[in-house]
Design an enzyme around this catalytic site. Structure first.
Site, PDB file in Angstrom:
ATOM      1  N   SER A  54      -9.204  83.334  70.075  1.00  0.00           N
ATOM      2  CA  SER A  54      -9.413  81.468  69.557  1.00  0.00           C
ATOM      3  C   SER A  54      -8.851  81.195  68.276  1.00  0.00           C
ATOM      4  O   SER A  54      -8.618  80.154  68.503  1.00  0.00           O
ATOM      5  CB  SER A  54     -10.594  81.677  69.892  1.00  0.00           C
ATOM      6  OG  SER A  54     -11.550  81.874  69.367  1.00  0.00           O
ATOM      7  N   HIS A  93     -15.261  79.780  64.586  1.00  0.00           N
ATOM      8  CA  HIS A  93     -14.246  78.963  64.779  1.00  0.00           C
ATOM      9  C   HIS A  93     -14.169  77.343  63.683  1.00  0.00           C
ATOM     10  O   HIS A  93     -15.209  77.611  62.794  1.00  0.00           O
ATOM     11  CB  HIS A  93     -15.157  77.701  65.873  1.00  0.00           C
ATOM     12  CG  HIS A  93     -14.749  78.981  67.604  1.00  0.00           C
ATOM     13  ND1 HIS A  93     -15.192  78.305  68.543  1.00  0.00           N
ATOM     14  CD2 HIS A  93     -13.484  79.287  67.235  1.00  0.00           C
ATOM     15  CE1 HIS A  93     -14.929  78.907  69.774  1.00  0.00           C
ATOM     16  NE2 HIS A  93     -13.764  79.843  69.378  1.00  0.00           N
ATOM     17  N   ASP A 121     -16.386  73.287  70.926  1.00  0.00           N
ATOM     18  CA  ASP A 121     -17.678  73.879  71.492  1.00  0.00           C
ATOM     19  C   ASP A 121     -18.809  73.484  72.014  1.00  0.00           C
ATOM     20  O   ASP A 121     -20.257  74.977  72.659  1.00  0.00           O
ATOM     21  CB  ASP A 121     -18.473  74.944  69.965  1.00  0.00           C
ATOM     22  CG  ASP A 121     -16.555  76.003  69.944  1.00  0.00           C
ATOM     23  OD1 ASP A 121     -16.036  75.764  70.266  1.00  0.00           O
ATOM     24  OD2 ASP A 121     -17.049  76.290  68.499  1.00  0.00           O
TER      25      ASP A 121
END
Length: 178
Positions: A54, A93, A121
């Site tokens: 990701s 992230h 998110d």
């Protein structure tokens, strides 16, 4: 049972006790180093392995990340590792937005992965949760080693590999004189 009796005769009880104590001292040393790093970095987990793609192209699956959780405010663009309550796996992230609550003095963050993620998110957070709090942050990425964590991923993906490795180490420890 017969194998252990032969091992006792061959190596002696004293030798087996020395090997056991050596093993325990290695485990204790590793634990102390981990706790020392945790205190130094102010992070419950100062080293993590990237488990998904990701964050590509910044970080790839298998990269080892080194974290630090300083007290300065987190800024937009920083890569953080956070944990959502009731979900066991930490997430790596980038911070997309920051909200500072002046009344409580708390900082809230909105995150998103780099790799073609259309949405932020909020779908990963708990239902109804719009921001993660600064308390959810495990650490900020301060460095990395590419692909060095692939062994960890392989052992998680193939549990039999983990058992073979542990079994091999146990057998080797029984037959090593040092």
């Amino acid at each position: 049972m017969e194998f252990m009796a032969q091992a006792n005769k061959k190596f002696g009880v004293r030798s087996l006790l020395v090997q056991g104590l050596t093993f325990l001292s290695v485990l204790t040393s590793a634990f102390m180093i981990w706790k020392g790093l945790s205190l130094f970095t102010n992070s419950e987990s100062p080293v993590v392995v990237v488990l998904s793609g990701s964050m590509e192209p910044a970080y790839y699956r298998g990269d080892i990340l080194f974290l630090h959780n300083g007290y300065s405010p987190i800024e937009i663009g920083e890569v953080v590792v956070y944990k959502v309550k009731e979900k066991p796996i930490p997430i790596v992230h980038r911070v997309l937005k920051v909200h500072n609550d002046n009344t409580s003095g708390k900082q809230f963050l909105l995150t998103k992965g780099d790799n073609n993620n259309e949405a932020d998110d909020r779908g990963i957070y708990n239902p109804g949760q719009k921001w993660i709090s600064r308390d959810d942050i495990i650490g900020r990425v301060r460095g990395f080693v590419p692909y060095a964590g692939m062994g960890t991923i392989w052992m998680n993906d193939y549990p039999q590999l983990k058992m073979i490795l542990l079994g091999t180490l146990c057998v080797l420890s029984l037959f090593t004189n040092e």
